[in-house]
Scaffold this motif. Sequence first.
Motif, short mmCIF file in Angstrom:
data_model
loop_
_atom_site.label_atom_id
_atom_site.label_comp_id
_atom_site.label_asym_id
_atom_site.label_seq_id
_atom_site.Cartn_x
_atom_site.Cartn_y
_atom_site.Cartn_z
N GLU A 1 10.90 10.32 -17.21
CA GLU A 1 10.95 8.87 -17.06
C GLU A 1 11.01 8.52 -15.58
OE1 GLU A 1 13.25 7.29 -21.08
OE2 GLU A 1 14.34 7.40 -19.18
N VAL A 2 10.29 7.46 -15.21
CA VAL A 2 10.36 6.93 -13.85
C VAL A 2 11.57 6.00 -13.80
CG1 VAL A 2 9.19 5.62 -12.05
CG2 VAL A 2 7.86 7.09 -13.57
N VAL A 3 12.68 6.51 -13.29
CA VAL A 3 13.94 5.75 -13.30
C VAL A 3 13.98 4.72 -12.17
CG1 VAL A 3 15.20 7.59 -14.43
CG2 VAL A 3 15.15 7.50 -11.93
N LEU A 4 13.18 4.93 -11.12
CA LEU A 4 13.10 3.95 -10.02
C LEU A 4 11.72 4.03 -9.40
CD1 LEU A 4 14.45 1.88 -8.11
CD2 LEU A 4 15.13 3.79 -6.65
N LEU A 5 11.11 2.86 -9.20
CA LEU A 5 9.79 2.79 -8.59
C LEU A 5 9.76 1.59 -7.66
CD1 LEU A 5 6.84 3.59 -8.26
CD2 LEU A 5 6.31 2.31 -10.35
N ILE A 6 9.51 1.84 -6.38
CA ILE A 6 9.37 0.76 -5.41
C ILE A 6 7.98 0.86 -4.77
CG2 ILE A 6 11.84 0.63 -4.94
CD1 ILE A 6 11.33 2.16 -2.34
N GLY A 7 7.50 -0.28 -4.31
CA GLY A 7 6.17 -0.33 -3.74
C GLY A 7 5.20 -1.01 -4.68
N ASP A 8 4.00 -1.32 -4.18
CA ASP A 8 3.02 -2.07 -4.97
C ASP A 8 1.99 -1.18 -5.66
OD1 ASP A 8 2.09 -1.39 -2.41
OD2 ASP A 8 0.56 -2.96 -2.44
N LEU A 9 1.94 0.12 -5.33
CA LEU A 9 0.95 1.00 -5.95
C LEU A 9 1.52 1.62 -7.22
CD1 LEU A 9 -0.57 2.80 -2.82
CD2 LEU A 9 -1.34 0.71 -3.97
N LYS A 10 1.91 0.78 -8.17
CA LYS A 10 2.60 1.26 -9.36
C LYS A 10 1.67 2.08 -10.26
CE LYS A 10 5.82 -2.62 -9.27
NZ LYS A 10 6.89 -1.83 -8.63
N LYS A 11 0.42 1.66 -10.41
CA LYS A 11 -0.52 2.42 -11.24
C LYS A 11 -0.73 3.81 -10.68
CE LYS A 11 -3.08 -1.54 -13.12
NZ LYS A 11 -4.42 -2.18 -13.24
N TYR B 1 2.40 5.97 -11.55
CA TYR B 1 2.45 6.47 -12.93
C TYR B 1 1.37 7.52 -13.18
CZ TYR B 1 5.82 2.85 -14.16
OH TYR B 1 6.95 2.07 -14.23
N ARG B 2 0.22 7.35 -12.54
CA ARG B 2 -0.83 8.34 -12.68
C ARG B 2 -0.41 9.68 -12.07
NH1 ARG B 2 -4.40 6.03 -9.76
NH2 ARG B 2 -5.00 4.54 -11.39
N LYS B 3 0.24 9.62 -10.93
CA LYS B 3 0.66 10.84 -10.25
C LYS B 3 1.80 11.54 -10.97
CE LYS B 3 1.04 13.80 -6.83
NZ LYS B 3 -0.02 14.80 -6.55
N THR B 4 2.79 10.77 -11.42
CA THR B 4 3.96 11.38 -12.05
C THR B 4 3.70 11.77 -13.51
OG1 THR B 4 4.83 9.22 -12.73
CG2 THR B 4 5.49 10.05 -10.57
N ARG B 5 2.73 11.09 -14.16
CA ARG B 5 2.43 11.31 -15.57
C ARG B 5 3.67 11.09 -16.44
NH1 ARG B 5 -1.33 16.83 -15.33
NH2 ARG B 5 -2.95 15.96 -13.96
N CYS B 6 4.47 10.09 -16.04
CA CYS B 6 5.69 9.78 -16.77
C CYS B 6 5.72 8.31 -17.14
CB CYS B 6 6.92 10.13 -15.92
SG CYS B 6 7.09 11.90 -15.59
N ARG B 7 6.56 7.99 -18.11
CA ARG B 7 6.68 6.62 -18.60
C ARG B 7 7.81 5.90 -17.85
NH1 ARG B 7 9.05 10.14 -22.07
NH2 ARG B 7 11.23 9.73 -22.64
N GLU C 1 0.81 -1.22 0.00
CA GLU C 1 0.00 0.00 0.00
C GLU C 1 0.85 1.27 0.00
OE1 GLU C 1 -3.32 -0.11 -0.38
OE2 GLU C 1 -3.14 -2.28 -0.46
N TYR C 2 1.87 1.33 -0.86
CA TYR C 2 2.71 2.52 -0.92
C TYR C 2 3.46 2.55 -2.25
CZ TYR C 2 7.13 -0.02 -0.44
OH TYR C 2 8.21 -0.82 -0.68
N TYR C 3 4.06 3.70 -2.53
CA TYR C 3 5.03 3.80 -3.62
C TYR C 3 6.02 4.92 -3.31
CZ TYR C 3 2.59 7.91 -5.64
OH TYR C 3 2.05 9.15 -5.83
N VAL C 4 7.21 4.79 -3.86
CA VAL C 4 8.22 5.84 -3.90
C VAL C 4 8.79 5.83 -5.31
CG1 VAL C 4 10.41 6.71 -2.98
CG2 VAL C 4 8.81 5.53 -1.45
N ALA C 5 8.76 6.98 -5.98
CA ALA C 5 9.18 7.06 -7.38
C ALA C 5 10.21 8.16 -7.55
CB ALA C 5 7.97 7.32 -8.28
N VAL C 6 11.21 7.88 -8.39
CA VAL C 6 12.23 8.87 -8.76
C VAL C 6 12.09 9.13 -10.25
CG1 VAL C 6 14.69 9.41 -8.79
CG2 VAL C 6 13.76 7.97 -6.95
N VAL C 7 11.95 10.41 -10.62
CA VAL C 7 11.65 10.79 -12.00
C VAL C 7 12.71 11.74 -12.52
CG1 VAL C 7 9.98 11.95 -13.49
CG2 VAL C 7 9.17 10.46 -11.65
#
Length: 280
Positions: A136-146, A149-155, A126-132
């Motif tokens: 581009e999302v160069v690193l994404l950890i956690g299970d809330l991947k969708k 991507y919706r929040k960052t609006r990046c590929r 129930e979390y995510y941490v993303a580095v953009v």
Amino acid sequence: MNMMMQDPIGIPACFSSGEKTTTDEPATVTRSGQSVFISVYLTKIADHRRLITITWCKNLLLHGLSVSVESPDGETHFYTCKVELKPWYFWRKQGSKRFVVDDKPVDIFWDLKAAKFNGETEPSSEYYVAVVCDEEVVLLIGDLKKDAYRKTRCRPALMDPILMSRREHIFGKKKFFTKVKFHEKGRFHEISIECKNRNSSKVKGGGVDPEMEIKVDGHLVIHVKHLQWKFRGNESIHVNKVRIEVYWDVHDWLFSSGLRHALFIFKPTLSSTYLSSKSS
């Protein structure tokens, strides 16, 4: 993993540790009784391969998150984003931060509002941490991947991040538990490490004979007797046909006073046959 023990296990404290800690070994964290979980990933940011370090901390009051991006050429300077997850600061559990690396913006996004820690240092769901960077999302950890991507609006980035190492500092008395993956796409395994004293007539004066047991998923894989003579060593074990080299150094557990640390390394050795079967 580094483990801190609070209780003695029967050997007089004869020596004190003179080991120095560096800035990436959070000495202030271990001295203050916090548990720490550190993951290091190799990624591509601002046209260079760089290491990103994700650090989770936990003490009696709060959880903490730190995201650090290595500067060019592996210099000592890092770009860091820190988040303290205090229960009364709800709005800090979701947010973003930007810093500039080589004239390019790098954004850190996190959502930990509903993160489930289940008593652990690192959240389990129930979390995510993303580095953009560069959209581009160069690193994404956690299970809330969708959600990420919706929040960052990046590929997703063309280069998948590579997990280089995982380190853990945990506190306990004589028994320690942790969960690890021996390869990125594998399942979690529970590791338990226990040091105990066994009364032995072979010890001069009828004293205690310390020993250590290491279990994986409840199965005994390493049993070290006469630990006072074998406080450093290594053995090979197999978990699901994967060979794991296990190294230990428990000198300070036996011979130091106060908070004493031990070091355990679990190093998977993946054969070419195993890798080809996984890729197919």
